[in-house]
Design a protein around this motif. Structure first.
Motif, mmCIF file in Angstrom:
data_model
loop_
_atom_site.group_PDB
_atom_site.id
_atom_site.type_symbol
_atom_site.label_atom_id
_atom_site.label_comp_id
_atom_site.label_asym_id
_atom_site.label_seq_id
_atom_site.Cartn_x
_atom_site.Cartn_y
_atom_site.Cartn_z
ATOM 1 N N THR A 190 0.828 -1.199 0.000
ATOM 2 C CA THR A 190 0.000 0.000 0.000
ATOM 3 C C THR A 190 0.870 1.259 0.000
ATOM 4 O O THR A 190 0.590 2.227 -0.713
ATOM 5 C CB THR A 190 -0.934 0.004 1.212
ATOM 6 O OG1 THR A 190 -1.732 -1.181 1.206
ATOM 7 C CG2 THR A 190 -1.836 1.221 1.211
ATOM 8 N N ILE A 191 1.940 1.249 0.808
ATOM 9 C CA ILE A 191 2.831 2.406 0.860
ATOM 10 C C ILE A 191 3.523 2.618 -0.484
ATOM 11 O O ILE A 191 3.646 3.753 -0.968
ATOM 12 C CB ILE A 191 3.864 2.223 1.986
ATOM 13 C CG1 ILE A 191 3.175 2.308 3.349
ATOM 14 C CG2 ILE A 191 4.967 3.276 1.888
ATOM 15 C CD1 ILE A 191 4.094 2.074 4.512
ATOM 16 N N ALA A 192 3.953 1.530 -1.112
ATOM 17 C CA ALA A 192 4.607 1.653 -2.413
ATOM 18 C C ALA A 192 3.672 2.225 -3.465
ATOM 19 O O ALA A 192 4.111 2.942 -4.378
ATOM 20 C CB ALA A 192 5.124 0.281 -2.856
ATOM 21 N N GLN A 193 2.377 1.944 -3.352
ATOM 22 C CA GLN A 193 1.405 2.458 -4.311
ATOM 23 C C GLN A 193 1.081 3.931 -4.078
ATOM 24 O O GLN A 193 0.864 4.680 -5.034
ATOM 25 C CB GLN A 193 0.121 1.631 -4.243
ATOM 26 C CG GLN A 193 0.263 0.194 -4.752
ATOM 27 C CD GLN A 193 -0.984 -0.631 -4.532
ATOM 28 O OE1 GLN A 193 -1.896 -0.218 -3.801
ATOM 29 N NE2 GLN A 193 -1.041 -1.802 -5.145
ATOM 30 N N ARG A 194 1.054 4.360 -2.813
ATOM 31 C CA ARG A 194 0.575 5.702 -2.498
ATOM 32 C C ARG A 194 1.682 6.720 -2.223
ATOM 33 O O ARG A 194 1.452 7.919 -2.330
ATOM 34 C CB ARG A 194 -0.367 5.641 -1.279
ATOM 35 C CG ARG A 194 -1.677 4.934 -1.586
ATOM 36 C CD ARG A 194 -2.596 4.906 -0.395
ATOM 37 N NE ARG A 194 -3.939 4.482 -0.774
ATOM 38 C CZ ARG A 194 -4.930 5.309 -1.054
ATOM 39 N NH1 ARG A 194 -4.746 6.611 -0.971
ATOM 40 N NH2 ARG A 194 -6.117 4.853 -1.405
ATOM 41 N N LEU A 195 2.867 6.256 -1.873
ATOM 42 C CA LEU A 195 3.947 7.181 -1.551
ATOM 43 C C LEU A 195 4.344 8.072 -2.732
ATOM 44 O O LEU A 195 4.596 9.268 -2.531
ATOM 45 C CB LEU A 195 5.160 6.407 -1.034
ATOM 46 C CG LEU A 195 6.377 7.240 -0.614
ATOM 47 C CD1 LEU A 195 5.999 8.221 0.488
ATOM 48 C CD2 LEU A 195 7.513 6.327 -0.152
#
Length: 337
Positions: A115-120
């Motif tokens: 999720t972090i990789a998608q939204r960062l």
């Protein structure tokens, strides 16, 4: 009979020593900054862990819903390790961070790192563009105001600049975003209200983030530039009849920028944190909306990871400013004999 010893060029003997001493001080400077960064990271990790666990409520019950059977809730808590003592949970949390494992979201069931990789990237785009825009506005504006208003000139210009910048900087980012939406999206219909659908969707959230820091930094830049313009070496440059643009840009500006860079670093940290509220105003698909929803739903792994990412971003920004200051002004930062 007196023996005469040949004179040795002092510059040849002291220059290598000075370079070695300067190199040693750079090494000490790097070690000090690295040590402070590691301590700050540990404090940040501990604070993010405790902050999330001190929020009242049961995260498993929030994830499964109020009608979930008690035995299912208890089984889920045992699987996630939430029944372990707090110190054991903290140790498992540290082990996960060291191995790059942020856990699994309680709400979506997806790995937190995914999720972090998608939204960062969306959050980084917003923060970097806003910071560049803030500098692009603040530096030339502050320099121009210093030149136009130094030594009591341009009283009306100074009053207009000061009052306008104070008003803009006093408006919170999210409220400024709402005002921009009301004017340019709802009222004029020029720009999209929310979302991340194209270049035009960046304009309002970037302005909401950049205008406040730009207003603060431009005032600081003006004060620093006015002080530099009254320095002795600037008067010497004027006495040599150098062109005004050479004096202002080559001699005065680098010194004024060095003094303002520290404040710029603090503003960058605040700008990174400001993305949390601005992203929620504009429904921006970044970490800002993720951290709010994760705290609301008590999603421990997601909330801890997003808080940690924001904190690391602020720490790295401040460390970068320290390094830039050391490069621009090594004598005052790391010392030199």
């Amino acid at each position: 009979m007196t023996t005469v010893t040949p004179a040795v060029d002092s510059a040849q003997t002291t220059s290598p020593e000075r370079r070695q001493l300067f190199s040693e001080r750079w090494v000490r400077f790097g070690l000090r900054r690295a040590g402070r960064l590691l301590v700050s990271l540990w404090v940040l990790v501990t604070a993010s862990f405790l902050m999330i666990h001190l929020i009242p409520g049961d995260p498993v019950r929030a994830a499964l819903g109020p009608t979930a059977p008690a035995d299912l809730v208890e089984s889920r808590r045992e699987t996630l390790g939430l029944n372990d003592p707090l110190i054991v949970q903290y140790w498992h949390y540290l082990q996960g961070l060291l191995t790059g494992d942020f856990g699994v979201s309680m709400m979506s069931g997806l790995p937190v790192s995914q999720t972090i990789a998608q939204r960062l990237p969306a959050t980084l785009q917003l923060a970097v563009i806003a910071f560049v825009l803030a500098l692009a506005i603040a530096v030339p504006l502050g320099v121009s105001m210093a030149i136009l208003t130094r030594r009591g000139r341009g009283r009306k210009t100074e009053l207009t600049f000061t009052s306008t910048s104070v008003i803009i900087s006093s408006i919170p980012d999210f409220l400024l975003g709402v005002i921009l939406v009301a004017i340019f999206s709802v009222g004029l219909g020029w720009l999209p209200v929310a979302g991340r659908s194209g270049p035009e969707s960046f304009i309002l959230p970037v302005l909401a983030l950049a205008l406040g820091p730009a207003a603060v930094l431009s005032r600081i830049m003006r004060v620093e530039m006015m002080g530099v313009l009254d320095a002795d070496y600037i008067r010497t440059a004027r006495a040599k009849r150098l062109p005004a643009w050479v004096i202002n840009l080559r001699h005065a500006l680098p010194n004024a920028v060095t003094a303002s860079l520290t404040i710029g670093g603090l503003l960058l940290g605040g700008l990174v944190a400001g993305t949390v509220l601005v992203e929620n105003v504009f429904a921006w698909p970044g970490l800002g909306s993720t951290i709010v929803s994760s705290i609301t739903t008590k999603d421990y792994p997601m909330a801890q990871a997003t808080v940690l990412v924001y904190g690391v971003g602020v720490l790295l920004a401040n460390t970068l400013v320290d390094v830039l200051l050391a490069i621009l002004d090594p004598r005052s930062t790391i010392g030199e004999n």
